[in-house]
Design a protein around this motif. Sequence first.
Motif, PDB file in Angstrom:
ATOM      1  N   ALA A   1       0.857  -1.267   0.096  1.00  0.00           N
ATOM      2  CA  ALA A   1       0.091  -0.047  -0.029  1.00  0.00           C
ATOM      3  C   ALA A   1       0.749   1.179  -0.042  1.00  0.00           C
ATOM      4  N   MET A   2       2.288   1.181   0.487  1.00  0.00           N
ATOM      5  CA  MET A   2       2.972   2.358   0.408  1.00  0.00           C
ATOM      6  C   MET A   2       3.234   2.887  -0.924  1.00  0.00           C
ATOM      7  N   GLU A   3       3.265   2.100  -1.998  1.00  0.00           N
ATOM      8  CA  GLU A   3       3.161   2.578  -3.325  1.00  0.00           C
ATOM      9  C   GLU A   3       2.464   3.814  -3.611  1.00  0.00           C
ATOM     10  N   PHE A   4       1.173   3.673  -3.177  1.00  0.00           N
ATOM     11  CA  PHE A   4       0.427   5.000  -3.487  1.00  0.00           C
ATOM     12  C   PHE A   4       0.367   5.927  -2.077  1.00  0.00           C
ATOM     13  N   ILE A   5       0.203   5.394  -1.001  1.00  0.00           N
ATOM     14  CA  ILE A   5       0.566   6.123   0.254  1.00  0.00           C
ATOM     15  C   ILE A   5       1.401   7.385   0.224  1.00  0.00           C
ATOM     16  N   ARG A   6       2.587   7.111  -0.492  1.00  0.00           N
ATOM     17  CA  ARG A   6       3.865   8.028  -0.562  1.00  0.00           C
ATOM     18  C   ARG A   6       3.291   9.135  -1.592  1.00  0.00           C
ATOM     19  N   GLU A   7       2.474   8.916  -2.400  1.00  0.00           N
ATOM     20  CA  GLU A   7       1.937   9.860  -3.328  1.00  0.00           C
ATOM     21  C   GLU A   7       0.851  10.794  -2.839  1.00  0.00           C
ATOM     22  N   LEU A   8       0.035  10.408  -1.785  1.00  0.00           N
ATOM     23  CA  LEU A   8      -0.942  11.010  -1.385  1.00  0.00           C
ATOM     24  C   LEU A   8      -0.238  12.572  -0.679  1.00  0.00           C
ATOM     25  N   PRO A   9      -1.114  13.493  -0.664  1.00  0.00           N
ATOM     26  CA  PRO A   9      -0.710  14.961   0.005  1.00  0.00           C
ATOM     27  C   PRO A   9       0.095  14.946   1.117  1.00  0.00           C
ATOM     28  N   GLN A  10      -0.595  14.309   2.189  1.00  0.00           N
ATOM     29  CA  GLN A  10       0.036  14.062   3.453  1.00  0.00           C
ATOM     30  C   GLN A  10       0.580  12.921   3.810  1.00  0.00           C
ATOM     31  N   GLY A  11       0.611  11.865   2.997  1.00  0.00           N
ATOM     32  CA  GLY A  11       1.180  10.511   3.317  1.00  0.00           C
ATOM     33  C   GLY A  11       0.271   9.736   4.144  1.00  0.00           C
ATOM     34  N   LEU A  12       0.673   8.944   5.209  1.00  0.00           N
ATOM     35  CA  LEU A  12      -0.151   8.378   6.164  1.00  0.00           C
ATOM     36  C   LEU A  12      -1.223   9.232   6.917  1.00  0.00           C
ATOM     37  N   HIS A  13      -1.093  10.552   6.873  1.00  0.00           N
ATOM     38  CA  HIS A  13      -1.776  11.463   7.574  1.00  0.00           C
ATOM     39  C   HIS A  13      -2.757  12.001   6.683  1.00  0.00           C
ATOM     40  N   THR A  14      -2.989  11.373   5.428  1.00  0.00           N
ATOM     41  CA  THR A  14      -4.125  11.986   4.722  1.00  0.00           C
ATOM     42  C   THR A  14      -5.429  11.530   4.786  1.00  0.00           C
ATOM     43  N   LEU A  15      -6.293  12.343   4.866  1.00  0.00           N
ATOM     44  CA  LEU A  15      -7.743  12.138   5.055  1.00  0.00           C
ATOM     45  C   LEU A  15      -8.239  11.320   3.928  1.00  0.00           C
ATOM     46  N   ILE A  16      -8.943  10.327   4.036  1.00  0.00           N
ATOM     47  CA  ILE A  16      -9.474   9.632   2.595  1.00  0.00           C
ATOM     48  C   ILE A  16     -10.669   9.620   2.269  1.00  0.00           C
ATOM     49  N   GLY A  17     -11.584  10.405   3.241  1.00  0.00           N
ATOM     50  CA  GLY A  17     -13.113  10.741   2.878  1.00  0.00           C
ATOM     51  C   GLY A  17     -13.982   9.508   3.296  1.00  0.00           C
TER      52      GLY A  17
END
Length: 576
Positions: free
Chosen positions: A453-469
């Motif tokens: 899952a880290m493949e796409f988590i690293r690309e999220l704006p705030q990584g692990l701390h991104t709100l996912i809706g």
Amino acid sequence: MNSKDLYLRLLRYVRPYRRMFALSILGTTAAAATEPLIPALIQPLLDGSFVAKDPHSIRLMPLLMVAVFIVRGITSFIGTLAMSWIAHQVVTDLRDALFARLLSLPTRYFDDHSAGSLLSRLTYDVSQVMTATTQALVALVKDGLSVIGLLGWMLYLNWKLSLLVLLITPGITIIMRLVSHRLRRLSRELQELMGGLTHVIDEVLQGHKVIKIFGGQDYERQRFHRVNNRVRQFNLKLAAASEASGPLVQLLAIIALGAVIYFASLQSAADQITVGGFVSLFGAMAMLLTPIKRLTKVNEQLQRGLAAAETIFALLDEPPEPDRGIRAIGRARGEVRFHAVSHRYRDDGGEVLHQLELDVRPGETIALVGPSGGGKTTLMSLLPRFYEPESGDILLDGVPIRELRLAELRANIAYVSQDIVLFNDTVAANIAYGAGFQVGEDDILKAAESAHAMEFIRELPQGLHTLIGENGARLSGGQRQRLAIARALLKNAPILILDEATSALDTQSERKVQQALDALRQGRTAFIIAHRLSTIESADRIVVLDCGHIVESGTHDELLACGGLYASLYQIQTHS
């Protein structure tokens, strides 16, 4: 449950705030006590100031009038504010209790009740209870005491004329009783309609993509309009029933007032009553109309609140998920045995499972396959005791699971369903959910890495701390599924249930997650429900279910060699 019992039960929630309640009642009572003081001051004001021309009365009476209204304003403010504070506390406590009860209810209850109707109870019904514990109670105390005080002053002034007012009491009682029954019935039906309205809204919000792709906007608009219009109609019926009582009660009061004026005029002509006494009596009767009118209006609020209390207490009285187990097991080895297990979802329905026998060794991977409706998901729902089997036993490490505490049993099971559920929180919080949030970020990272899952988590704006809706709305289906797998990985349970756990993944992601799942299965008992048979070829044993029976069991190669149902299903998939 009758109205008295309902209200008394509702008042139990006021008990923790009895000091504030006492302050409210004290303030309301003091405000109500000023009502009869106003006509009581009118008599000496007129007789002393205007008739006798007493200079002492001329100076004193206006000051007393001002003082009465100051006291009335202060005490009324204190009483109403304190009661409002209590009401909001009671509503908060009721919502907490309802939410806690929802968390403890068995799965079967949610099968039988729509999410919309349950949401309506926590929102609309509880708000109706608030009116019964604030405006209704304040009006009952304040206006009730005002009526008693004014009647008492009237009896003191002229008991003969006051008896004319008391003659209308039976008529008012009959009207209020008839209206109360209608209001309660209409309120119950309105609550059901509000549940239906919330249900339609919930379905539209959940299925907005399906509605758009199939052009269902007009159908949903009409469906909502029908329910919404029914709500309007019942609100109108409630208003009509409530408003009808007011004029009828006031008509009786005006008739009594007219009779009092007539006989008081006769007494005045015979010098049996003074001008001040007559005006004071007339003023007290006129002042009676306002609290009587409010008391008739409060009946609607009270009946709505009591009807809402019925549904709220019905939910609170629902038996929680049975947890009669007393044994602890710690971390299980993972030996599972299904012995003569039968199950049906309804008493009048057919059996989904019939006398099923299955022994699973610790660390063994069992794949459950077969046609839809064969009983695969049902069998796996029995293991964590989402449902209780109709007959037979399920044993974990030789211990019947019904003898285990639910928390002990479920602590040993990780579950990934085909219907992924994520929460409107951060990526890290959704993964940490698997370990009860008792983990550090390093552990979360490891689980995310293992689930690829880290493949796409690293690309999220705030990584692990991104709100996912809501339910992971900002993620793709495959990303959501990998988060669910990471959550199960982090739990590190000895038993895994994977219900189509890789169904939403593309071929490349599926291969990576499959490798992670293969590593995870080492030393653990795993149950894999799969329709894509290519994903379970490496299972230790494949169990084929059809119509609630195990019809085949063996390895992939053994079942292909048998040429039975599994081989047919495999041939269909590989040649399609």
